[in-house]
Scaffold this active site. Structure first.
Site, PDB file in Angstrom:
ATOM      1  N   HIS A  66     -12.878 -35.536  82.556  1.00 39.76           N
ATOM      2  CA  HIS A  66     -12.475 -35.567  83.977  1.00 39.76           C
ATOM      3  C   HIS A  66     -12.502 -34.003  84.369  1.00 39.76           C
ATOM      4  CE1 HIS A  66     -11.586 -39.538  85.371  1.00 39.76           C
ATOM      5  NE2 HIS A  66     -10.925 -39.871  84.059  1.00 39.76           N
ATOM      6  N   HIS A 105      -6.458 -42.450  84.557  1.00 41.93           N
ATOM      7  CA  HIS A 105      -5.502 -42.257  83.658  1.00 41.93           C
ATOM      8  C   HIS A 105      -4.415 -41.364  84.506  1.00 41.93           C
ATOM      9  CE1 HIS A 105      -7.924 -43.708  80.189  1.00 41.93           C
ATOM     10  NE2 HIS A 105      -7.105 -43.369  79.402  1.00 41.93           N
TER      11      HIS A 105
END
Length: 443
Positions: free
Chosen positions: A257, A210
């Protein structure tokens, strides 16, 4: 040597899931009491230590394996997260000991239809603005955004820029997904992290793809359009900073993350752009003009897909990789046919730089109409091709198709289904839909 040790300590510090949890609390995300402190692992409970990536233990058979959050084995044995329960796990086992229902609102993130993963933590959102803002940021790296953004660029703005953006996106995402399956780092441990998303939970964590797409797409957009279009460079820089920051911070906010994953994704995307941006023009010109370009494009992208499927056991990243390669091949082949037939011709160099037109009701209405009609056709193409390719692949390779979820976890089904389906979507985006627009007078 001392420098390497300091860098190693810094990397370990940035990978600490507690920092992700601290950022979430700063933004108003609160999990149930007891989540912040990880309970003793196997030594105290006598149970197997929870695994790092996978489904909620409260789900019965919905996730991978036996229901414990799981990280796919790298080589020999299963890997367990050293810093807490697995992704989406609740302290205390199935169900956990949460607060009363009236005190905590249960939120269900987007469920993964292939793995059955779902979050079972009851969470409280104290800042709704940041919640919706970062959800928007994370969607900037998902399929819904891509199926709106790329068609809008190609049909309404500049097909020349759009084609090159797709080339950059394919290389960035392909290298990012393959790197994940080579490094094989788990997602941040939960606890202490609160999982606001589980859709990509079966994938590895390093680097954040991302963050890579959220860096590469706006930066490439400015690199490709500035000088070709007349606009202040400051506007482009503001777009890059806002877009990139929103996507990167959203991945930490969602608990998917660590800080290190996001920084690595950001830097990796810049490195790929530095290396590949000078070759984008060559690749696009090859796609357009070389006689046998479609055959080479299809073969190369398919070979890259087969290679990516050999890096690790099944996860959603493998299907996403085939999907990205299929889109790239379809758009490239559609571009070739456009060029050969003289459709969607690029402006001649003597007309550059282009001046943005004044926005009128007619111009705006045609743009929205093209987007609505075109995206509906792309979605119908995806639905039809999915209905055709999955049973066909199952029949060709003698795989039972009564359980589609299990069948799609086989390379023989997932690779041709994703590659052919999204290849056709990309071809429709670049060739078939523009031909329709030309026929009905919407070009």
């Amino acid at each position: 040597m001392a420098l390497l040790q300091r860098l190693a300590r810094l990397a370990a510090d940035l990978q600490d899931p507690q920092k992700v949890a601290d950022f979430q609390r700063l933004c108003g995300v609160e999990g149930p009491p007891g989540l912040a402190a990880s309970p003793p692992l196997a030594e105290a409970s006598g149970e197997p230590a929870p695994l790092a990536n996978g489904s909620c233990p409260a789900m019965n058979g919905g996730g991978e394996g036996d229901g414990w959050p799981r990280l796919r084995a790298a080589a020999g044995g299963e890997k367990r997260h050293p810093k807490g329960l697995g992704n989406g796990a609740v302290p205390g086992g199935a169900g956990g000991e949460g607060p009363p229902q009236q005190a905590w609102g249960r939120r269900q993130p987007r469920r993964n239809s292939l793995t059955g993963e779902a979050a079972c933590q009851e969470i409280a959102i104290r800042n709704p603005f940041l919640y919706y803002l970062f959800n928007l940021g994370t969607e900037l790296g998902n399929e819904l955004f891509y199926i709106l953004f790329f068609p809008f660029c190609i049909w309404n703005l500049d097909a020349w820029v759009g084609r090159r953006l797709v080339i950059v996106w394919v290389w960035v995402m392909y290298l990012g997904q393959c790197t994940k399956d080579v490094i094989r780092w788990p997602r941040p441990a939960s606890p202490p992290v609160v999982k606001l998303e589980v859709f990509y939970n079966s994938e590895y964590s390093m680097p954040s793809t991302h963050a890579m797409s959220g860096t590469a797409i706006p930066l490439a957009l400015v690199l490709l359009s500035y000088g070709r279009w007349q606009y202040p460079l400051m506007y482009g820089l503001i777009l890059v900073i806002c877009w990139c920051s929103l996507v990167c911070f959203s991945r930490i906010y969602m608990g998917m993350h660590s800080i290190l994953d996001v920084i690595a994704g950001f830097l990796y995307a810049i490195l790929i752009l530095v290396v590949f941006h000078p070759a984008v023009d060559l690749i696009d010109n090859f796609n357009l003009t070389y006689k046998y370009a479609p055959l080479i494009i299809i073969s190369l992208h398919l070979a890259l897909g087969v290679f990516s499927f050999t890096l690790d056991t099944w996860s959603t990243s493998r299907g996403d990789t085939a999907q990205i390669l299929g889109c790239g091949a379809g758009v490239a082949c559609g571009s070739h046919f456009n060029y050969m037939l003289g459709l969607m011709q690029d402006p001649s160099p003597d007309t550059l730089p282009l001046i943005p037109p004044s926005i009128t009701v007619t111009l705006f209405g045609k743009a929205i109409l093209r987007l609505l009609i075109g995206v509906v056709l792309l979605l119908l193409t995806r639905i039809v091709m999915k209905k055709i390719t999955i049973p066909l692949a199952c029949k060709m390779f003698s795989i039972p198709c009564d359980d589609i979820r299990q069948a799609r976890q086989r390379m023989e089904v997932e690779l041709p289904y994703r590659y052919i389906t999204y290849g056709m979507v990309g071809f429709s985006l670049m060739f078939l839909v523009p031909c329709l627009f030309l026929f009905i007078g919407l070009s």
